[in-house]
Design a protein around this motif. Structure first.
Motif, short mmCIF file in Angstrom:
data_model
loop_
_atom_site.label_atom_id
_atom_site.label_comp_id
_atom_site.label_asym_id
_atom_site.label_seq_id
_atom_site.Cartn_x
_atom_site.Cartn_y
_atom_site.Cartn_z
N LEU A 92 -50.04 -12.15 -13.36
CA LEU A 92 -50.11 -11.10 -12.35
C LEU A 92 -51.54 -10.93 -11.84
O LEU A 92 -51.75 -10.72 -10.63
CB LEU A 92 -49.57 -9.78 -12.91
CG LEU A 92 -48.07 -9.77 -13.22
CD1 LEU A 92 -47.68 -8.45 -13.88
CD2 LEU A 92 -47.23 -10.04 -11.98
N GLU A 93 -52.51 -11.04 -12.72
CA GLU A 93 -53.91 -10.99 -12.30
C GLU A 93 -54.27 -12.20 -11.44
O GLU A 93 -54.95 -12.07 -10.42
CB GLU A 93 -54.85 -10.89 -13.51
CG GLU A 93 -54.84 -9.56 -14.18
CD GLU A 93 -55.26 -8.43 -13.25
OE1 GLU A 93 -56.24 -8.58 -12.50
OE2 GLU A 93 -54.58 -7.38 -13.26
N LEU A 94 -53.79 -13.36 -11.84
CA LEU A 94 -54.04 -14.57 -11.07
C LEU A 94 -53.43 -14.46 -9.68
O LEU A 94 -54.04 -14.85 -8.68
CB LEU A 94 -53.46 -15.79 -11.81
CG LEU A 94 -53.54 -17.12 -11.07
CD1 LEU A 94 -54.99 -17.50 -10.80
CD2 LEU A 94 -52.84 -18.20 -11.89
N PRO A 154 -56.58 -20.49 -2.51
CA PRO A 154 -56.45 -21.56 -3.52
C PRO A 154 -57.74 -21.92 -4.25
O PRO A 154 -57.71 -22.62 -5.25
CB PRO A 154 -55.93 -22.75 -2.73
CG PRO A 154 -55.80 -22.35 -1.32
CD PRO A 154 -56.23 -20.93 -1.19
N SER A 155 -58.87 -21.43 -3.76
CA SER A 155 -60.13 -21.76 -4.44
C SER A 155 -60.18 -21.21 -5.86
O SER A 155 -60.99 -21.68 -6.67
CB SER A 155 -61.32 -21.23 -3.64
OG SER A 155 -61.32 -19.82 -3.59
N VAL A 156 -59.32 -20.24 -6.20
CA VAL A 156 -59.33 -19.70 -7.57
C VAL A 156 -59.01 -20.78 -8.60
O VAL A 156 -59.44 -20.67 -9.75
CB VAL A 156 -58.36 -18.51 -7.74
CG1 VAL A 156 -58.73 -17.37 -6.84
CG2 VAL A 156 -56.93 -18.92 -7.54
N TRP A 157 -58.28 -21.82 -8.19
CA TRP A 157 -57.93 -22.88 -9.14
C TRP A 157 -59.15 -23.64 -9.62
O TRP A 157 -59.12 -24.25 -10.68
CB TRP A 157 -56.90 -23.83 -8.52
CG TRP A 157 -55.63 -23.14 -8.22
CD1 TRP A 157 -55.12 -22.86 -7.00
CD2 TRP A 157 -54.71 -22.60 -9.17
NE1 TRP A 157 -53.93 -22.17 -7.12
CE2 TRP A 157 -53.66 -22.00 -8.45
CE3 TRP A 157 -54.68 -22.56 -10.56
CZ2 TRP A 157 -52.58 -21.38 -9.06
CZ3 TRP A 157 -53.60 -21.93 -11.18
CH2 TRP A 157 -52.57 -21.35 -10.43
N ALA A 170 -61.70 -22.41 -10.86
CA ALA A 170 -62.23 -21.74 -12.04
C ALA A 170 -61.56 -22.18 -13.34
O ALA A 170 -62.01 -21.84 -14.42
CB ALA A 170 -62.09 -20.22 -11.88
N PHE A 171 -60.48 -22.95 -13.22
CA PHE A 171 -59.72 -23.38 -14.40
C PHE A 171 -60.08 -24.81 -14.78
O PHE A 171 -60.17 -25.68 -13.92
CB PHE A 171 -58.21 -23.32 -14.11
CG PHE A 171 -57.67 -21.93 -13.98
CD1 PHE A 171 -57.17 -21.26 -15.08
CD2 PHE A 171 -57.66 -21.30 -12.74
CE1 PHE A 171 -56.67 -19.99 -14.95
CE2 PHE A 171 -57.16 -20.02 -12.61
CZ PHE A 171 -56.67 -19.36 -13.72
N ASP A 186 -52.00 -28.03 -11.17
CA ASP A 186 -50.85 -28.80 -11.67
C ASP A 186 -50.59 -28.57 -13.15
O ASP A 186 -49.43 -28.40 -13.56
CB ASP A 186 -51.03 -30.30 -11.41
CG ASP A 186 -50.96 -30.63 -9.93
OD1 ASP A 186 -50.43 -29.80 -9.15
OD2 ASP A 186 -51.44 -31.70 -9.55
N LYS A 187 -51.63 -28.53 -13.95
CA LYS A 187 -51.44 -28.29 -15.39
C LYS A 187 -51.05 -26.85 -15.66
O LYS A 187 -50.24 -26.58 -16.54
CB LYS A 187 -52.70 -28.68 -16.17
CG LYS A 187 -52.91 -30.17 -16.22
CD LYS A 187 -54.08 -30.55 -17.05
CE LYS A 187 -54.25 -32.07 -17.04
NZ LYS A 187 -55.43 -32.49 -17.77
N GLN A 188 -51.60 -25.92 -14.90
CA GLN A 188 -51.20 -24.52 -15.04
C GLN A 188 -49.73 -24.34 -14.64
O GLN A 188 -49.00 -23.61 -15.29
CB GLN A 188 -52.09 -23.62 -14.16
CG GLN A 188 -53.50 -23.51 -14.64
CD GLN A 188 -53.62 -22.73 -15.94
OE1 GLN A 188 -52.88 -21.78 -16.19
NE2 GLN A 188 -54.56 -23.13 -16.77
#
Length: 83
Positions: free
Chosen positions: A22-24, A33-36, A38-39, A44-46
């Protein structure tokens, strides 16, 4: 991992993952999409990880043991990652 876990462990995992997702979802709405970036395990793995939890969290539970937040998690997974 979650498929054969005790129900109390399943409850904890799904509740934690729901809160994270929910936070994501809020972050994606704000920043796109730039938030990805940070992972370590990108989109794809998330996606695979969260969809795996959603598919296996019901295993071994009776209908009366399934809390309402399981369906909330599944819906959030579908919103964030698609079906």
């Amino acid at each position: 991992m979650i498929k054969n876990a005790d129900k109390e462990i399943k409850y904890l995992i799904v509740a934690d993952k729901l809160d994270n997702l929910l936070e994501l979802e809020k972050e994606i709405e704000l920043h796109g999409p730039s938030v990805w970036n940070a992972f370590n395990a990108g989109h794809d793995k998330q996606k695979w990880y969260n969809q795996s939890i959603a598919q296996n969290m019901y295993h071994g539970l009776q209908d009366d043991e399934i809390p309402p937040f399981f369906s909330m998690y599944k819906e959030a997974v579908n919103r964030v990652f698609g079906q």
